[in-house]
Design a protein around this motif. Structure first.
Motif, mmCIF file in Angstrom:
data_model
loop_
_atom_site.group_PDB
_atom_site.id
_atom_site.type_symbol
_atom_site.label_atom_id
_atom_site.label_comp_id
_atom_site.label_asym_id
_atom_site.label_seq_id
_atom_site.Cartn_x
_atom_site.Cartn_y
_atom_site.Cartn_z
ATOM 1 N N PRO A 175 0.794 -1.240 0.000
ATOM 2 C CA PRO A 175 0.000 0.000 0.000
ATOM 3 C C PRO A 175 0.820 1.281 0.000
ATOM 4 O O PRO A 175 0.327 2.329 -0.432
ATOM 5 C CB PRO A 175 -0.829 -0.127 1.292
ATOM 6 N N GLN A 176 2.071 1.231 0.479
ATOM 7 C CA GLN A 176 2.903 2.440 0.483
ATOM 8 C C GLN A 176 3.851 2.498 -0.715
ATOM 9 O O GLN A 176 4.734 3.347 -0.782
ATOM 10 C CB GLN A 176 3.676 2.538 1.802
ATOM 11 N N HIS A 177 3.646 1.599 -1.658
ATOM 12 C CA HIS A 177 4.358 1.630 -2.950
ATOM 13 C C HIS A 177 5.875 1.637 -2.784
ATOM 14 O O HIS A 177 6.581 2.445 -3.395
ATOM 15 C CB HIS A 177 3.902 2.836 -3.780
ATOM 16 N N ILE A 178 6.385 0.722 -1.989
ATOM 17 C CA ILE A 178 7.826 0.606 -1.769
ATOM 18 C C ILE A 178 8.436 -0.147 -2.948
ATOM 19 O O ILE A 178 8.038 -1.272 -3.263
ATOM 20 C CB ILE A 178 8.123 -0.134 -0.452
ATOM 21 N N ARG A 179 9.409 0.470 -3.622
ATOM 22 C CA ARG A 179 10.054 -0.152 -4.781
ATOM 23 C C ARG A 179 11.567 -0.296 -4.595
ATOM 24 O O ARG A 179 12.200 -1.137 -5.210
ATOM 25 C CB ARG A 179 9.781 0.668 -6.046
ATOM 26 N N ASN A 180 12.152 0.566 -3.750
ATOM 27 C CA ASN A 180 13.593 0.561 -3.559
ATOM 28 C C ASN A 180 13.912 1.121 -2.179
ATOM 29 O O ASN A 180 13.021 1.653 -1.490
ATOM 30 C CB ASN A 180 14.284 1.363 -4.669
ATOM 31 N N PRO A 181 15.155 1.034 -1.722
ATOM 32 C CA PRO A 181 15.495 1.502 -0.376
ATOM 33 C C PRO A 181 15.174 2.974 -0.122
ATOM 34 O O PRO A 181 14.835 3.354 1.006
ATOM 35 C CB PRO A 181 17.009 1.246 -0.295
ATOM 36 N N GLN A 182 15.265 3.806 -1.156
ATOM 37 C CA GLN A 182 14.998 5.234 -0.971
ATOM 38 C C GLN A 182 13.534 5.518 -0.616
ATOM 39 O O GLN A 182 13.225 6.517 0.020
ATOM 40 C CB GLN A 182 15.381 6.006 -2.237
ATOM 41 N N ASP A 183 12.645 4.627 -1.022
ATOM 42 C CA ASP A 183 11.229 4.813 -0.723
ATOM 43 C C ASP A 183 10.920 4.661 0.762
ATOM 44 O O ASP A 183 9.819 5.011 1.214
ATOM 45 C CB ASP A 183 10.379 3.816 -1.519
ATOM 46 N N LEU A 184 11.874 4.139 1.528
ATOM 47 C CA LEU A 184 11.654 3.943 2.966
ATOM 48 C C LEU A 184 12.289 5.042 3.813
ATOM 49 O O LEU A 184 12.252 4.974 5.043
ATOM 50 C CB LEU A 184 12.204 2.575 3.390
ATOM 51 N N CYS A 185 12.878 6.047 3.182
ATOM 52 C CA CYS A 185 13.457 7.157 3.943
ATOM 53 C C CYS A 185 12.375 7.787 4.831
ATOM 54 O O CYS A 185 11.271 8.105 4.362
ATOM 55 C CB CYS A 185 14.025 8.216 3.004
ATOM 56 N N GLY A 186 12.684 7.925 6.127
ATOM 57 C CA GLY A 186 11.731 8.508 7.065
ATOM 58 C C GLY A 186 10.668 7.556 7.553
ATOM 59 O O GLY A 186 9.786 7.951 8.330
ATOM 60 N N LYS A 187 10.726 6.275 7.141
ATOM 61 C CA LYS A 187 9.717 5.292 7.537
ATOM 62 C C LYS A 187 10.314 4.265 8.509
ATOM 63 O O LYS A 187 11.528 4.176 8.684
ATOM 64 C CB LYS A 187 9.141 4.592 6.311
ATOM 65 N N THR A 188 9.440 3.495 9.132
ATOM 66 C CA THR A 188 9.864 2.520 10.141
ATOM 67 C C THR A 188 10.172 1.187 9.490
ATOM 68 O O THR A 188 9.350 0.639 8.739
ATOM 69 C CB THR A 188 8.773 2.341 11.209
ATOM 70 N N VAL A 189 11.358 0.651 9.772
ATOM 71 C CA VAL A 189 11.817 -0.612 9.198
ATOM 72 C C VAL A 189 12.192 -1.564 10.340
ATOM 73 O O VAL A 189 12.955 -1.184 11.239
ATOM 74 C CB VAL A 189 13.028 -0.398 8.270
ATOM 75 N N ALA A 190 11.658 -2.774 10.324
ATOM 76 C CA ALA A 190 11.951 -3.773 11.342
ATOM 77 C C ALA A 190 13.091 -4.672 10.878
ATOM 78 O O ALA A 190 13.118 -5.080 9.718
ATOM 79 C CB ALA A 190 10.709 -4.612 11.628
ATOM 80 N N VAL A 191 14.022 -4.981 11.771
ATOM 81 C CA VAL A 191 15.166 -5.829 11.426
ATOM 82 C C VAL A 191 15.467 -6.777 12.582
ATOM 83 O O VAL A 191 15.035 -6.566 13.716
ATOM 84 C CB VAL A 191 16.432 -4.994 11.112
ATOM 85 N N VAL A 192 16.240 -7.827 12.261
ATOM 86 C CA VAL A 192 16.761 -8.711 13.298
ATOM 87 C C VAL A 192 18.062 -8.107 13.812
ATOM 88 O O VAL A 192 18.983 -7.842 13.029
ATOM 89 C CB VAL A 192 17.002 -10.133 12.745
ATOM 90 N N ALA A 193 18.153 -7.882 15.101
ATOM 91 C CA ALA A 193 19.259 -7.122 15.680
ATOM 92 C C ALA A 193 20.621 -7.716 15.344
ATOM 93 O O ALA A 193 21.574 -6.985 15.070
ATOM 94 C CB ALA A 193 19.085 -7.031 17.196
ATOM 95 N N SER A 194 20.728 -9.043 15.341
ATOM 96 C CA SER A 194 22.022 -9.684 15.116
ATOM 97 C C SER A 194 22.223 -10.148 13.681
ATOM 98 O O SER A 194 23.211 -10.806 13.369
ATOM 99 C CB SER A 194 22.180 -10.890 16.048
#
Length: 320
Positions: A175-194
């Motif tokens: 729904p937020q039309h994410i196509r590349n890493p730049q599209d996530l600037c300013g947005k929340t991204v979940a990752v595995v800490a290790s």
């Protein structure tokens, strides 16, 4: 991609004597010494597990008599001894009965063995133990999402069979039309800490700030499940994982997520053969190329929803 402790020179040296002793004791033949295929019985094809998604594709593969004739006699009569490390779906996983190995890697191994006109076995092995297993002669070939790189090429010849990088997992429908890493600037991204995903998120976030855009808001979790849940619940816009894993999760509609491939960071994954068996590696390459040419290779990837991993030609030691 999977990571592993690099195989040290000391391990190679320790196993070299074992290889020499085993060859002397069993009267091993080189490919050039192998008997003609018409003079020996061929190993029966390994049955394809009933729940293998590419079952029909594998069973339709026809042997190439010219390639079969070049197999070592022992391998032609006993089959190819493959190894993999189960637990990385969709590349390698246990079938429904918990005993048979299925997945992209097992399917490709089955198809190559059938193209070579011989049977096979495939054994689960701890990831870091597979290259030593090749060196000692316990296995003929490994296929287990292993990156082809210069360090591993010191002991192992790789027939490259797919390319893989990373992907974002986002809500179904993106729904937020994410196509590349730049599209996530300013947005929340979940990752595995290790995990490697945390490093990638930091890298992409730094790229945002360099370009004058807001940084990522990075949420760190202990495991994949928690990171995925953050996306599914709407707490995060995306998480980062390996491309084939992302496609596997997205294929299950119950997860309510979609995979967005991240271009430009792919590496080649290879089928590993000990460096002393260059001629056998060439046979594997020719069999794989034949599967690419007749369409079987593409259909196997399609069965597992990972057509984005396809490469155009089977190369040897094409990794950096």
């Amino acid at each position: 991609m999977r990571s592993t402790t690099l195989i040290r020179t000391s391990i190679v040296a320790a196993l070299a004597g074992l290889v020499a002793a085993s060859l002397a004791g069993c009267g091993a033949q080189s490919l050039s010494e192998a008997a003609d295929a018409t003079d020996r019985p061929a190993a029966a094809a390994m049955p394809v597990p009933a729940d293998e998604p590419a079952k029909a594709v594998i069973e339709a593969v026809k042997a190439d008599a010219d390639l079969t004739a070049k197999l070592p006699s022992g391998m032609a009569s006993a089959g190819i001894k493959w190894t993999t490390s189960v637990g990385y779906p969709p590349m390698e996983k246990w079938g429904a009965n918990g005993k048979e190995v299925i997945g992209v890697d097992a399917a490709i191994a089955q198809a190559i063995s059938r193209k070579l006109g011989t049977g096979m076995t495939i054994q689960d092995q701890e990831f870091n133990s597979m290259i030593p297993g090749l060196i000692s002669g316990r296995y003929d070939a490994l296929i287990s999402s292993m990156t082809d790189n210069a360090e591993r090429q010191k002991t192992t010849t790789f027939v490259d069979y797919v390319k893989a990088g990373n992907a974002f997992l986002v809500m179904a429908g993106n729904p937020q039309h994410i196509r590349n890493p730049q599209d996530l600037c300013g947005k929340t991204v979940a990752v595995v800490a290790s995990g490697s995903s945390a490093g990638l998120a930091e890298q992409y976030s730094a790229d945002c700030t360099k370009a004058g855009s807001p940084a990522y808001d990075i949420l760190k979790f202990e495991g994949d499940s928690e990171a995925n849940l953050a996306v599914q619940s709407g707490r995060a816009v995306a998480t980062i994982t390996d491309y084939p894993v992302a496609e596997d999760r997205a294929a299950d509609k119950a997860n309510n997520v979609a995979a967005v491939k991240i271009d430009g960071d792919e590496s080649l994954w290879g089928i590993g053969i000990d460096n002393s068996k260059k001629a056998f590696a060439a046979l594997i390459q020719k069999a794989l190329q034949a599967l690419m040419d007749d369409g079987s290779y593409g259909k196997i990837l399609e069965a597992y929803h990972v057509t984005g991993m396809a490469i155009d030609a089977a190369s040897i030691n094409g990794g950096a």
